[in-house]
Write an enzyme that holds these catalytic residues in place. Sequence first.
Site, PDB file in Angstrom:
ATOM      1  N   ARG A   1       0.848  -1.189   0.000  1.00 43.42           N
ATOM      2  CA  ARG A   1       0.000   0.000   0.000  1.00 43.42           C
ATOM      3  C   ARG A   1       0.885   1.241   0.000  1.00 43.42           C
ATOM      4  O   ARG A   1       1.759   1.374   0.865  1.00 43.42           O
ATOM      5  CB  ARG A   1      -0.899  -0.010   1.251  1.00 43.42           C
ATOM      6  CG  ARG A   1      -1.673   1.258   1.459  1.00 43.42           C
ATOM      7  CD  ARG A   1      -2.603   1.196   2.680  1.00 43.42           C
ATOM      8  NE  ARG A   1      -3.283   2.468   2.810  1.00 43.42           N
ATOM      9  CZ  ARG A   1      -3.234   3.265   3.887  1.00 43.42           C
ATOM     10  NH1 ARG A   1      -2.570   2.899   4.968  1.00 43.42           N
ATOM     11  NH2 ARG A   1      -3.858   4.414   3.887  1.00 43.42           N
TER      12      ARG A   1
ATOM     13  N   HIS B   1      -3.182  10.863   1.299  1.00 44.00           N
ATOM     14  CA  HIS B   1      -2.530  10.625   2.590  1.00 44.00           C
ATOM     15  C   HIS B   1      -1.895  11.949   3.029  1.00 44.00           C
ATOM     16  O   HIS B   1      -0.689  12.066   3.215  1.00 44.00           O
ATOM     17  CB  HIS B   1      -1.519   9.479   2.482  1.00 44.00           C
ATOM     18  CG  HIS B   1      -1.240   8.783   3.788  1.00 44.00           C
ATOM     19  ND1 HIS B   1      -1.342   7.421   3.955  1.00 44.00           N
ATOM     20  CD2 HIS B   1      -0.860   9.271   4.995  1.00 44.00           C
ATOM     21  CE1 HIS B   1      -1.029   7.094   5.209  1.00 44.00           C
ATOM     22  NE2 HIS B   1      -0.727   8.206   5.858  1.00 44.00           N
TER      23      HIS B   1
ATOM     24  N   GLU C   1      -7.515   8.089   7.013  1.00 44.42           N
ATOM     25  CA  GLU C   1      -7.759   8.675   8.328  1.00 44.42           C
ATOM     26  C   GLU C   1      -8.330  10.096   8.303  1.00 44.42           C
ATOM     27  O   GLU C   1      -7.692  11.040   8.805  1.00 44.42           O
ATOM     28  CB  GLU C   1      -6.466   8.657   9.160  1.00 44.42           C
ATOM     29  CG  GLU C   1      -5.861   7.276   9.327  1.00 44.42           C
ATOM     30  CD  GLU C   1      -4.742   7.222  10.358  1.00 44.42           C
ATOM     31  OE1 GLU C   1      -4.262   8.288  10.792  1.00 44.42           O
ATOM     32  OE2 GLU C   1      -4.340   6.108  10.739  1.00 44.42           O
TER      33      GLU C   1
ATOM     34  N   ASN D   1      -7.115   1.319  10.184  1.00 44.33           N
ATOM     35  CA  ASN D   1      -5.801   1.504  10.794  1.00 44.33           C
ATOM     36  C   ASN D   1      -5.988   1.376  12.294  1.00 44.33           C
ATOM     37  O   ASN D   1      -6.787   2.117  12.891  1.00 44.33           O
ATOM     38  CB  ASN D   1      -5.222   2.884  10.476  1.00 44.33           C
ATOM     39  CG  ASN D   1      -4.850   3.032   9.007  1.00 44.33           C
ATOM     40  OD1 ASN D   1      -4.948   2.081   8.229  1.00 44.33           O
ATOM     41  ND2 ASN D   1      -4.435   4.235   8.621  1.00 44.33           N
TER      42      ASN D   1
ATOM     43  N   TYR E   1      -3.907   1.085  16.000  1.00 46.01           N
ATOM     44  CA  TYR E   1      -2.669   1.127  16.781  1.00 46.01           C
ATOM     45  C   TYR E   1      -2.908   0.829  18.262  1.00 46.01           C
ATOM     46  O   TYR E   1      -2.126   0.110  18.875  1.00 46.01           O
ATOM     47  CB  TYR E   1      -1.970   2.484  16.615  1.00 46.01           C
ATOM     48  CG  TYR E   1      -1.389   2.642  15.219  1.00 46.01           C
ATOM     49  CD1 TYR E   1      -0.132   2.128  14.915  1.00 46.01           C
ATOM     50  CD2 TYR E   1      -2.116   3.245  14.199  1.00 46.01           C
ATOM     51  CE1 TYR E   1       0.394   2.221  13.639  1.00 46.01           C
ATOM     52  CE2 TYR E   1      -1.598   3.335  12.902  1.00 46.01           C
ATOM     53  CZ  TYR E   1      -0.341   2.821  12.636  1.00 46.01           C
ATOM     54  OH  TYR E   1       0.173   2.907  11.366  1.00 46.01           O
TER      55      TYR E   1
ATOM     56  N   GLU F   1      -3.236  -0.457   8.211  1.00 43.24           N
ATOM     57  CA  GLU F   1      -2.039  -0.086   8.969  1.00 43.24           C
ATOM     58  C   GLU F   1      -2.110  -0.701  10.355  1.00 43.24           C
ATOM     59  O   GLU F   1      -3.153  -0.640  11.012  1.00 43.24           O
ATOM     60  CB  GLU F   1      -1.921   1.439   9.180  1.00 43.24           C
ATOM     61  CG  GLU F   1      -1.491   2.211   7.985  1.00 43.24           C
ATOM     62  CD  GLU F   1      -1.382   3.716   8.262  1.00 43.24           C
ATOM     63  OE1 GLU F   1      -1.091   4.093   9.420  1.00 43.24           O
ATOM     64  OE2 GLU F   1      -1.603   4.492   7.330  1.00 43.24           O
TER      65      GLU F   1
END
Length: 452
Positions: A77, A121, A166, A291, A293, A357
């Site tokens: 990606r 992005h 995002e 994504n 985290y 991600e």
Amino acid sequence: MSVARFPHGFLWGTATAAYQIEGAVGEDGRGPSIWDAFSHAPGKTYQGHTGDVACDHYHRWPDDVRLLRELGAPAYRFSIAWPRVFPEGTGAPNEPGLTFYERLVDALLEAGITPFVTLYHWDLPQALQDRGGWSERSTAEAFARYAEVVTRRLGDRVRYWITHNEPWVVAYLGHYLGVHAPGIQDLPTAIRVSHELLVSHGLAAQAIRAASSQAVVGITLNLSPVESASDQPDDRAAAQLFDGLLNRWFLDPVFGRGYPLDVRERLAPYFDPPDTDLPTIAQPLDFLGINYYAPAFIRAVPQEQNLLGLAQLEPKALADRGYQLTDMGWPVVPEGLEHLLLRISREYAPRELFITENGAAYPDQLVAGRVQDDQRIAYLAAHFAAAYRAVRAGVPLKGYFVWSLLDNFEWAHGYSKRFGIVYVDYESLSRFPKASFSWYRDIVARNALVEG
Ligand code: FCB
């Protein structure tokens, strides 16, 4: 010993973003982006770091494709820099910009790697920011035109398209907290921007499909389980609101349900998005990119401190509660990923899901050409296991992209945070695959996680 075998055809990959790796900001007709302006403004990034050189991927991309080939992951990606394709955001496309990505895509295909292309992005052409940026509808329209031009050029070779990366971060960090480009601090603008980003996603999805009949279209959201810092009613209410702002505000309209009413009521004094745009936002979605985290831990704070009346727990408070932290100060909570995947799949029933991600920053040391990043390996192993449990429970997860292939420009943190499975020496720009690279290569080759 246990073996977690992933479904046949599972798309393992790594992810990067244009401004974080490319450098060459003034080359071949690229126009300035808001991140050039922001990183060059005094005091905005760690030690004034900029993406001027970054990993020099713009020149070294053949080396990076070689690394990808060595890794053997079936997907990659990356993002396209809008200001390389339209230096001023609109007008005539810049041929060398398109050629750069065309070569990259051809080299990936040649290596047997499926490209996943992100269109936005975070590197908005500065010329569009000068005309109001994402708070203006004209920017959403320019984005759709950019999406159309790129798809016309690459759509015969690229199937997977991600409109945005995002949008919550773009809206809130860029326009409310002001810690990301364009560095605006205004809540009404942030909410308006969140809405325009969603509209632009819908317009771009239409443009991509009109330009390529084989396009598979999705959006990437940063989603997190939200935990209340305590059982107190005010903390619980703050956590509920944050879940609305971060997760439901984006998921609900994209999946055709309109904005969540509780959040809408709370935000209405600042900006209330018009219902007439909802059908545009709710384009059919081939996949949702997530994504992940860490979870968010939220507590209530007085409105004088924050208009929304909430704050995230500080790393110190998280450490006191026994959480391990990454170099970003983010808690390591792999079960959060499992819970998130189960919830999204239950509540929104997306056709397909990709983790676009996941990864961790640690203070890696290069010793005699080697980086023994055991903490990153442990982080990834635990998160792969969590994803595997979700797959076993029926979640339609089709792929997993590790952030990131390379250490790179980590936005406001500059080069101080290393997320790569390949170490980059920013002096020589040499690449050194870390221990996590070999470890990941074995997982990809087996399509399985072996533990014990
Ligand atoms: C995400 C961004 C990505 C990278 C990681 C660490 O929010 O999409 O570019 O910075 O965080």
